[in-house]
Design an enzyme around this catalytic site. Structure first.
Site, mmCIF file in Angstrom:
data_model
loop_
_atom_site.group_PDB
_atom_site.id
_atom_site.type_symbol
_atom_site.label_atom_id
_atom_site.label_comp_id
_atom_site.label_asym_id
_atom_site.label_seq_id
_atom_site.Cartn_x
_atom_site.Cartn_y
_atom_site.Cartn_z
ATOM 1 C CG ASP A 176 -2.264 0.574 0.958
ATOM 2 O OD1 ASP A 176 -2.354 1.388 0.036
ATOM 3 O OD2 ASP A 176 -3.231 0.246 1.683
ATOM 4 C CG ASP A 227 -9.711 1.663 -0.394
ATOM 5 O OD1 ASP A 227 -8.802 1.672 -1.244
ATOM 6 O OD2 ASP A 227 -9.511 1.652 0.837
HETATM 7 C C1 GLA Z 1 -5.975 1.098 1.646
HETATM 8 C C2 GLA Z 1 -6.174 0.067 0.532
HETATM 9 C C3 GLA Z 1 -7.225 -0.931 0.950
HETATM 10 C C4 GLA Z 1 -6.854 -1.582 2.255
HETATM 11 C C5 GLA Z 1 -6.564 -0.540 3.314
HETATM 12 C C6 GLA Z 1 -5.976 -1.140 4.556
HETATM 13 O O1 GLA Z 1 -7.080 1.891 1.793
HETATM 14 O O2 GLA Z 1 -6.525 0.672 -0.662
HETATM 15 O O3 GLA Z 1 -7.414 -1.896 -0.071
HETATM 16 O O4 GLA Z 1 -5.735 -2.402 2.045
HETATM 17 O O5 GLA Z 1 -5.662 0.454 2.842
HETATM 18 O O6 GLA Z 1 -5.700 -0.184 5.509
#
Ligand code: GLA
Length: 715
Positions: free
Chosen positions: A419, A480
């Site tokens: 990430d 997300d």
């Molecule tokens: C980000 C990613 C998600 C998830 C979260 C975890 O938002 O895009 O897919 O992995 O972090 O904290």
């Protein structure tokens, strides 16, 4: 082509710096009797003429070797482009038939021959003009430098004298290049097939190609030097020279002598060329879009295992999902990975800086969990963040990339989602490729998923997917997902708007990731599930579910397990489908798939109804979507599981699509006889003018309000 030109130049120039001293030794051994071997020649030259002696005659090739290699690669790349006018993706080169590689390398050879002949001659004359290494005085030399040599040759032998030995060069280079590029490309393919597509093997391929090519031309190389050097030989034919050389006492020895300084320019050049590009090349993984299960969107960062014993982030959750994948048909359908997401760690690293799994929630540790999944025939994925902290506030990899990569490899991790929270955006182009190198260095094949472009969403000019694709197997590039139609729709809109940028940079080993499948979650209906699955499969997107497989409804499970839909997603061509027709409510997508016949492909067709209340009837004539093959297509409705028979390009495909739903069809070529034209390859698709929105929109035959550029925002 510019890239070919520049890479050729860099490789030529760099190769020479290292290769020239060896080349000088080789030239002297081939033409003089003053040395007993390589070492003797090397030390005598150094002693008598110092380092400069080894670099004798280098100026001309130094200035020109770059240019020469540029010409080779310019014509090589150019010829391939001519054969494949549609190619936009340079990597498509690896799919080309060998005969084309051969043809293109001959074009490269021919183009460089013109300047190469006089340059080689001047170089050789300068390298060997000191018949006896003990003669050191300048005034005893024949030529003062390259210009003098060129001028004198012209003066004594006329213009054609500059091209003496050209016939041998012609044979030499054609034979040499017959081996050079085809051997290089052939070896790369072999290595790729065996999942050995990494920097070391690229270099090995370059080295072997250079050496093979050198072996093949060695006798001609010797002959070339004789012709350059001796006026008396110049009046003979090439064959005469050859005979004469054999007649000399040494027999065939001079022809093999030159083999010894093998690590010469011919080997080093490709080595250096590949070194330049190999530092960030694919790891040979994820040839089809990854499929599996990930915890985030269904379970987020739930830490309270007392209150939610079956819904918190602990090892039980992943073991349960591994069990379900293995026993409910998911694994057989292709969903083969269990991915741990954020919140699996302790808040601090251990004394050695190594990450530690939360001791209460993962008492057996991560390696045990990885092994639990492996024994069920599944792969194991883990989550980290390039920044100082993960998005959930756990220790990030910044400053620990090497340790973390090694830790994951030790734990038998097969996939890393890295990430991008809590890090300066400027560092992303440094850190993400660095982690790729660290992962490669562990020697364990680890699929690498980057969130790099997702954090650059407000800086699209900084996003270069060609570059990202060199380090990452897949990457998130948008917000997300959550379990709502609004979220699914916003992702589809974003991808529609950016399809011209996405499509050419998507393919085997490098996938855009629109995020997890939310099928089976509260808030997502059957129609929405069909819509998400349809569009994700049209895109060749990773199919990574985030849901509760222990309680999922049968109707959702069936959508996820639809083999025809999955086959479209996993189609080996790996092309991202394109939105080719669009109204306020309806989007029609087309994706080239196998079976193919020459440049003709089969297709998947997806039809999305964005209207949230009304079903829509859609009628579309096949040829307007680019389905032009005269023999027609055998069309199957993937969700209805019905066979629509054979449709011709002029036939209409008619279907009713539910609100927030989609239809998906597979249209297989009826005439699969190989056509005489060139084979299909990835680069064709995005550049086919027929798929350009403008043309198709004008010819569309869709019901509904015509508004070609409206990407609906009504959810
Ligand atoms: C980000 C990613 C998600 C998830 C979260 C975890 O938002 O895009 O897919 O992995 O972090 O904290």
């Amino acid at each position: 082509m510019l890239a070919d030109f520049l890479a050729g130049w860099a490789a030529g120039g760099a190769g020479l710096l290292i290769g020239h001293p060896l080349d000088t030794v080789k030239a002297r051994l081939q033409t003089m009797n003053a040395y007993s071997g390589i070492l003797d020649c090397f030390t005598k030259t150094l002693r008598n003429e110092s380092v400069g002696g080894l670099y004798k005659g280098m100026l001309v090739p130094f200035l020109s070797a770059g240019a020469q290699h540029s010409l080779i690669f310019l014509a090589y790349g150019g010829a391939l482009k001519l054969l494949h006018p549609g190619e936009s993706n340079v990597d498509a080169r690896k799919d080309l038939p060998m005969r084309e590689i051969l043809l293109a390398s001959i074009c490269g050879t021919m183009l460089q021959l013109g300047p190469a002949i006089p340059i080689e001659m001047v170089k050789t004359k300068l390298q060997v003009q000191r018949e006896n290494a003990t003669l050191a005085r300048k005034d005893q030399l024949l030529y003062r430098g390259p210009v003098d040599c060129l001028f004198k040759t012209y003066q004594y032998n006329g213009f054609m004298g500059l091209f003496k030995g050209g016939q041998v060069m012609f044979y030499r280079d054609n034979i040499g290049f017959l081996f050079y590029l085809p051997v290089y490309e052939g070896l790369l393919r072999l290595f790729r097939k065996n999942d050995l597509d990494n920097a070391a093997f690229q270099m090995l391929a370059g080295g072997i190609a250079g050496s093979t090519s050198w072996f093949s031309i060695c006798p001609l190389e010797v002959l070339k030097k004789i012709e350059f050097r001796r006026i008396k030989y110049m009046r003979r034919s090439t064959c005469g020279n050859w005979r004469e050389k054999f007649d000399e006492k040494k027999g065939s020895r001079p022809f093999i002598e030159a083999v010894w300084p093998l690590p010469n320019m011919w080997s080093l050049t490709p080595l250096l060329l590949t070194l330049g590009v190999a530092v960030a090349l694919e790891n040979g993984l994820a040839r089809t879009p990854p499929m599996g299960w990930m915890s985030w969107t269904a379970f987020y960062c739930e830490l309270n295992c007392t209150k939610y014993p079956t819904g918190c982030i602990n090892e039980r959750l992943y073991m349960d999902m591994a069990d379900r994948l293995a026993s409910d048909g998911y694994r057989e359908a292709g969903y083969v990975s269990v991915h741990v997401d954020d919140c699996w760690m302790e808040r601090n690293r251990d004394g050695a800086g190594v990450l530690v799994a939360d001791r209460e929630r993962f008492p057996s540790g991560m390696q045990a969990l990885a092994q639990y999944t492996h024994t069920r025939g599944l792969k194991f994925g883990i989550y980290e963040d390039y920044g100082t902290l993960t998005c959930g506030g756990y220790p990030g990899s910044y400053g620990y990339l090497k340790i973390d990569a090694q830790t994951f490899a030790n734990w038998e991790v097969d996939y890393l989602k890295l990430d991008g929270c809590n890090i300066n955006l400027d560092l992303m182009p440094i850190g993400y490729p660095q982690m790729e190198r660290e992962l490669n260095a562990t020697g364990r094949p680890i699929v690498y998923s980057c969130s790099w472009p997702a954090y650059l969403i407000d800086h699209p000019h900084l996003v270069n997917y060609h570059v990202i694709g060199k380090s990452c197997n897949l990457w998130r590039n948008f917000d997300d997902i959550n379990s709502s139609w609004k979220s699914i729709q916003s992702i589809i809109n974003y991808y529609d708007h950016n399809q011209d940028k996405h499509i050419p940079t998507h393919g085997p080993g490098r996938w855009h990731d629109p995020d997890m499948l939310v099928i089976g979650n509260k808030g997502i209906t059957v129609d929405m599930s069909i819509a998400q699955m349809t569009i994700w499969c049209i895109w060749s997107a990773p199919l990574i579910m985030s849901n509760d497989l222990r309680i999922i409804g049968k109707e959702f499970r069936e959508i996820l397990l639809n083999r025809e839909a999955i086959a479209i997603d996993q189609d080996p061509l790996g092309v991202m489908g394109r939105l080719v027709a669009n109204t306020t409510d309806i989007g029609v997508y087309v994706k080239p798939i196998t079976p193919t016949a020459g440049s003709r492909t089969s297709f998947a067709i997806g039809i999305l109804n964005r209207n949230i209340t009304n079903a829509k009837t859609v009628e579309v004539v096949l040829w307007t979507l680019g389905l032009k093959d005269e023999a027609g297509y055998r069309v199957k409705d993937v969700w209805e599981k019905s066979d629509l028979g054979i449709l011709k390009p002029s036939d209409k495909l008619r279907t009713q699509v539910n609100p927030t739903g989609a239809a998906l069809f597979r249209a297989e070529l009826v005439n699969q006889a190989p056509s005489p034209d060139r084979p299909f390859f990835f680069g064709d698709v995005p550049n086919d003018a027929f798929f350009r929105p403008g043309r198709v929109f004008n010819e569309r035959k869709l019901s509904g309000n015509y508004n070609p550029y409206a990407f609906s925002n009504e959810y």
